[in-house]
Design a protein around this motif. Structure first.
Motif, PDB file in Angstrom:
ATOM      1  N   LEU A 151       8.090 -16.419   6.452  1.00  0.00           N
ATOM      2  CA  LEU A 151       6.849 -16.592   5.781  1.00  0.00           C
ATOM      3  C   LEU A 151       5.634 -16.485   6.744  1.00  0.00           C
ATOM      4  N   ARG A 152       5.618 -17.155   7.826  1.00  0.00           N
ATOM      5  CA  ARG A 152       4.545 -17.146   8.785  1.00  0.00           C
ATOM      6  C   ARG A 152       4.117 -15.902   8.997  1.00  0.00           C
ATOM      7  N   LYS A 153       5.276 -15.085   9.461  1.00  0.00           N
ATOM      8  CA  LYS A 153       5.023 -13.645   9.948  1.00  0.00           C
ATOM      9  C   LYS A 153       4.236 -12.924   8.850  1.00  0.00           C
ATOM     10  N   ALA A 154       4.733 -13.135   7.518  1.00  0.00           N
ATOM     11  CA  ALA A 154       4.473 -12.301   6.538  1.00  0.00           C
ATOM     12  C   ALA A 154       2.972 -12.639   6.213  1.00  0.00           C
ATOM     13  N   GLN A 155       2.714 -13.913   6.428  1.00  0.00           N
ATOM     14  CA  GLN A 155       1.055 -14.379   6.238  1.00  0.00           C
ATOM     15  C   GLN A 155       0.326 -13.982   7.411  1.00  0.00           C
ATOM     16  N   THR A 156       0.776 -13.661   8.315  1.00  0.00           N
ATOM     17  CA  THR A 156       0.062 -13.316   9.634  1.00  0.00           C
ATOM     18  C   THR A 156      -0.248 -11.998   9.788  1.00  0.00           C
ATOM     19  N   LEU A 157       0.912 -11.126   9.513  1.00  0.00           N
ATOM     20  CA  LEU A 157       1.047  -9.689   9.811  1.00  0.00           C
ATOM     21  C   LEU A 157       0.387  -8.726   8.618  1.00  0.00           C
ATOM     22  N   LEU A 158       0.838  -9.529   7.479  1.00  0.00           N
ATOM     23  CA  LEU A 158       0.524  -8.843   5.826  1.00  0.00           C
ATOM     24  C   LEU A 158       1.237  -7.419   6.013  1.00  0.00           C
ATOM     25  N   PRO A 159       2.591  -7.446   5.988  1.00  0.00           N
ATOM     26  CA  PRO A 159       3.152  -6.171   6.320  1.00  0.00           C
ATOM     27  C   PRO A 159       3.241  -5.299   5.209  1.00  0.00           C
ATOM     28  N   ASP A 160       3.502  -3.965   4.976  1.00  0.00           N
ATOM     29  CA  ASP A 160       3.375  -2.943   3.835  1.00  0.00           C
ATOM     30  C   ASP A 160       4.420  -3.209   2.997  1.00  0.00           C
ATOM     31  N   VAL A 161       5.714  -3.660   3.489  1.00  0.00           N
ATOM     32  CA  VAL A 161       6.917  -3.946   2.872  1.00  0.00           C
ATOM     33  C   VAL A 161       7.908  -5.039   3.468  1.00  0.00           C
ATOM     34  N   VAL A 162       8.318  -6.099   2.618  1.00  0.00           N
ATOM     35  CA  VAL A 162       9.082  -6.934   3.238  1.00  0.00           C
ATOM     36  C   VAL A 162      10.577  -6.609   2.787  1.00  0.00           C
ATOM     37  N   LEU A 163      11.433  -6.851   3.895  1.00  0.00           N
ATOM     38  CA  LEU A 163      13.020  -6.716   3.579  1.00  0.00           C
ATOM     39  C   LEU A 163      13.357  -8.199   3.740  1.00  0.00           C
ATOM     40  N   LEU A 164      13.987  -8.843   2.479  1.00  0.00           N
ATOM     41  CA  LEU A 164      13.997 -10.218   2.537  1.00  0.00           C
ATOM     42  C   LEU A 164      15.455 -10.753   2.156  1.00  0.00           C
ATOM     43  N   ASP A 165      16.283 -11.302   3.142  1.00  0.00           N
ATOM     44  CA  ASP A 165      17.492 -11.734   2.790  1.00  0.00           C
ATOM     45  C   ASP A 165      17.717 -12.879   1.875  1.00  0.00           C
ATOM     46  N   LEU A 166      18.636 -13.211   1.043  1.00  0.00           N
ATOM     47  CA  LEU A 166      18.479 -14.328   0.179  1.00  0.00           C
ATOM     48  C   LEU A 166      18.915 -15.264   0.875  1.00  0.00           C
ATOM     49  N   MET A 167      20.086 -15.374   1.504  1.00  0.00           N
ATOM     50  CA  MET A 167      20.621 -16.491   2.283  1.00  0.00           C
ATOM     51  C   MET A 167      20.151 -16.818   3.644  1.00  0.00           C
ATOM     52  N   LEU A 168      19.175 -17.643   3.817  1.00  0.00           N
ATOM     53  CA  LEU A 168      18.380 -17.795   5.055  1.00  0.00           C
ATOM     54  C   LEU A 168      18.500 -19.307   5.405  1.00  0.00           C
ATOM     55  N   PRO A 169      18.724 -19.364   6.895  1.00  0.00           N
ATOM     56  CA  PRO A 169      18.547 -21.113   7.167  1.00  0.00           C
ATOM     57  C   PRO A 169      17.141 -21.552   7.204  1.00  0.00           C
ATOM     58  N   GLY A 170      17.253 -22.851   6.913  1.00  0.00           N
ATOM     59  CA  GLY A 170      15.835 -23.621   6.844  1.00  0.00           C
ATOM     60  C   GLY A 170      15.181 -23.365   5.286  1.00  0.00           C
ATOM     61  N   MET A 171      14.783 -22.373   5.093  1.00  0.00           N
ATOM     62  CA  MET A 171      14.265 -21.844   3.845  1.00  0.00           C
ATOM     63  C   MET A 171      14.913 -20.747   2.986  1.00  0.00           C
ATOM     64  N   ASP A 172      15.384 -20.643   1.951  1.00  0.00           N
ATOM     65  CA  ASP A 172      16.116 -19.614   1.388  1.00  0.00           C
ATOM     66  C   ASP A 172      15.047 -18.452   1.062  1.00  0.00           C
ATOM     67  N   GLY A 173      15.536 -17.222   0.774  1.00  0.00           N
ATOM     68  CA  GLY A 173      14.780 -16.055   0.340  1.00  0.00           C
ATOM     69  C   GLY A 173      14.148 -16.325  -0.872  1.00  0.00           C
ATOM     70  N   LEU A 174      14.781 -16.890  -1.730  1.00  0.00           N
ATOM     71  CA  LEU A 174      13.973 -16.996  -3.131  1.00  0.00           C
ATOM     72  C   LEU A 174      12.759 -17.990  -2.833  1.00  0.00           C
TER      73      LEU A 174
END
Length: 239
Positions: A40-63
């Motif tokens: 989430l932090r990198k997405a907010q900082t980098l503003l990528p053109d596309v995000v590939l997002l896993d559903l099952m993640l540690p700490g905060m899930d993909g949803l």
């Protein structure tokens, strides 16, 4: 032309290494995060053109990551492809309802994933073509600026929702099948469930109503799919 920037949020390090190598080879600038909060932090900082997002993640899930990205003013339009080992129909529906633009289940082919990424980037780029503004029953679609409004009030839409609404508004009164709408909104050849379009339509109706319009602008055509009204609805509310 700058390299498309892709952010991979995935906790399997072997998979992130493989995807990074593959997308780098294909001319992408790749970035990686191994948990939801970092992603989430990198997405907010980098503003990528596309995000590939896993559903099952540690700490905060993909949803939750997806929900927060869609809620952010600077990140809400970033295309998101869900990557997950879950293949149940309910998981796909939940992913799309949270704002994902596409979905791929593990194990998957890198070529298939690349095709989905390219299709999303083409769709987003196509929305920027000049001189293309359509308006009907108070809904205005501006592809040049990638903006949608209803009676002058902004509609906060995902890229898929934007393309879906544009398809409906462009031909009011025409009944579209679910497959036709998915081809228009996600791309031909996309492997998705028929229920996926119902999720997007439900969300669009809600957003139209919340912005002061009517959910009834989008009609259900029983046995076929959906259409945008030719005439104003007699009453407001969902169908």
């Amino acid at each position: 032309m700058p390299q498309p920037r892709i952010l991979i949020i995935e906790d399997e390090r072997g998979l992130t290494q493989s995807l990074s190598w593959y997308f780098n080879r294909e001319g992408y600038e790749t970035h990686v995060a191994h948990d939801g909060q970092e992603g989430l932090r990198k997405a907010q900082t980098l503003l990528p053109d596309v995000v590939l997002l896993d559903l099952m993640l540690p700490g905060m899930d993909g949803l939750e990551v997806c929900r927060l990205l869609r809620a952010g003013e600077r990140t809400r339009d970033i295309p998101i492809i869900m990557i997950t080992a879950k293949t149940e129909e309910t998981d796909q529906v939940v992913g799309y309802s949270m704002g994902a633009d596409d979905y791929v289940a593990k194990p998957f082919s890198n070529k298939v994933l690349l095709h989905k990424v390219k299709a999303l980037l083409r769709r987003v780029a196509g929305q920027g073509e000049a001189g293309d503004v359509i308006e009907h029953l108070g809904v205005r679609i501006d592809r040049l600026r990638h903006r949608a409004t209803i009676h002058g009030k902004p509609l906060v839409l995902t890229p898929t929702e934007f393309r879906l609404l544009e398809t409906l508004v462009r031909q009011p009164g025409r009944a579209f099948s679910r497959h036709q709408l998915m081809d228009a909104a996600i791309g031909e050849g996309a492997i998705v469930l028929e229920r996926t379009i119902d999720v997007h339509i439900k969300t669009l109706r809600r957003k139209l109503a919340e912005a002061g319009g009517s959910a009834d602008l989008i009609e259900t055509v029983r046995g076929v799919g959906y259409r945008f009204r030719e005439e104003p609805p007699a009453t407001s509310g969902g169908t």
